[in-house]
Design a protein around this motif. Structure first.
Motif, PDB file in Angstrom:
ATOM      1  N   ALA A  85      33.841  19.304  16.776  1.00 17.24           N
ATOM      2  CA  ALA A  85      32.397  19.079  16.910  1.00 17.24           C
ATOM      3  C   ALA A  85      32.097  17.682  17.449  1.00 17.24           C
ATOM      4  N   VAL A  86      32.786  16.678  16.922  1.00 12.91           N
ATOM      5  CA  VAL A  86      32.544  15.301  17.360  1.00 12.91           C
ATOM      6  C   VAL A  86      32.983  15.121  18.815  1.00 12.91           C
ATOM      7  N   GLN A 161      14.231  22.990  20.804  1.00 11.83           N
ATOM      8  CA  GLN A 161      15.106  22.107  21.570  1.00 11.83           C
ATOM      9  C   GLN A 161      16.567  22.534  21.429  1.00 11.83           C
ATOM     10  N   VAL A 162      16.944  22.895  20.209  1.00 13.84           N
ATOM     11  CA  VAL A 162      18.336  23.264  19.931  1.00 13.84           C
ATOM     12  C   VAL A 162      18.775  24.449  20.782  1.00 13.84           C
ATOM     13  N   ILE A 163      17.892  25.419  20.989  1.00 10.92           N
ATOM     14  CA  ILE A 163      18.275  26.620  21.743  1.00 10.92           C
ATOM     15  C   ILE A 163      18.479  26.324  23.234  1.00 10.92           C
ATOM     16  N   ILE A 171      26.352  26.891  18.766  1.00 15.41           N
ATOM     17  CA  ILE A 171      27.169  27.455  17.689  1.00 15.41           C
ATOM     18  C   ILE A 171      27.701  26.361  16.779  1.00 15.41           C
ATOM     19  N   LEU A 172      28.126  25.252  17.375  1.00 14.09           N
ATOM     20  CA  LEU A 172      28.662  24.143  16.579  1.00 14.09           C
ATOM     21  C   LEU A 172      27.605  23.540  15.670  1.00 14.09           C
ATOM     22  N   PRO A 177      28.364  22.498  10.421  1.00 11.59           N
ATOM     23  CA  PRO A 177      27.711  21.992   9.206  1.00 11.59           C
ATOM     24  C   PRO A 177      27.647  23.029   8.085  1.00 11.59           C
ATOM     25  N   ALA A 178      27.490  24.314   8.437  1.00 11.16           N
ATOM     26  CA  ALA A 178      27.433  25.361   7.415  1.00 11.16           C
ATOM     27  C   ALA A 178      28.758  25.467   6.663  1.00 11.16           C
ATOM     28  N   VAL A 179      29.867  25.435   7.413  1.00 15.84           N
ATOM     29  CA  VAL A 179      31.189  25.495   6.781  1.00 15.84           C
ATOM     30  C   VAL A 179      31.431  24.243   5.943  1.00 15.84           C
ATOM     31  N   LEU A 180      31.125  23.077   6.512  1.00 13.50           N
ATOM     32  CA  LEU A 180      31.331  21.820   5.790  1.00 13.50           C
ATOM     33  C   LEU A 180      30.443  21.740   4.549  1.00 13.50           C
TER      34      LEU A 180
END
Length: 203
Positions: A85-86, A161-163, A171-172, A177-180
């Motif tokens: 992700a980073v 904006q995200v879309i 997806i990231l 963040p959901a998994v973390l």
């Protein structure tokens, strides 16, 4: 562990301070500025992400090399997802704001490392160990539980904006963040049990 924890502490202090500055004190991601905030970046924000990519890659390599003495599969998943992700954010310039929101969670790393040192020194029954446990609890609650909730709320408010991001970045922003966050809640449960156990021993 001594060398690895030293590096992780230095990285944590640097990246959490930079993250707090960029997210809350700079105007880089202000809604008052023109342009989509999901595509905003700066030389400083890009440099900071580069430092983190280097850290996650090197730390993951160390974890895999000494597996499982430095951590189990959850650490491999955490570092792999974080690194991907980073790196994506750094190379594309997308979602620097949300990447840095997640990186604020590194503020808990120095306290975790201090706990390891206290444990190694046989100070589990010391006042320092108890205080350290309480600090970890509070820092974890704010940086790895409440802040993640704030991040998801911020994404919701700026969804239009995200879309507009590339599909992989989209997806990231949701997936990593959901998994973390799920892992953070699991670890938070263990932290609560540890603090309660320490308090019980002192009564």
């Amino acid at each position: 562990m001594y060398f690895g924890s030293g590096i992780s502490t230095v990285h944590a202090v640097f990246i959490s301070a930079l993250s707090l500055y960029l997210v809350f004190w700079s105007n880089l991601f202000s809604d008052e500025l023109a342009g989509l905030l999901v595509f905003r970046s700066s030389p400083l924000s890009t440099f900071g992400l580069g430092v983190s990519v280097g850290y996650f890659v090197s730390d993951l390599a160390m974890i895999l090399w000494l597996y499982p003495s430095l951590g189990g599969i959850e650490y491999v998943i955490h570092h792999s997802l974080s690194g991907i992700a980073v790196a994506y954010s750094m190379f594309t310039g997308e979602a620097h704001l949300y990447t840095y929101m997640v990186l604020i969670s590194e503020v808990t790393t120095p306290e975790i490392n201090i706990r390891w040192y206290l444990d190694t020194a046989g100070m589990k029954r010391s006042t320092a160990y108890l205080i350290n446990g309480i600090v970890i609890f509070l820092a974890w609650l704010v940086a790895r539980v409440l802040l993640f909730g704030y991040m998801f709320y911020h994404v919701y408010l700026h969804y239009t904006q995200v879309i507009k991001m590339h599909i992989f970045g989209y997806i990231l922003v949701f997936g990593v963040p959901a998994v973390l966050a799920t892992m953070n809640l699991m670890w938070f449960g263990k932290i609560i049990k540890g603090v309660l156990k320490t308090l019980a021993k002192r009564q």
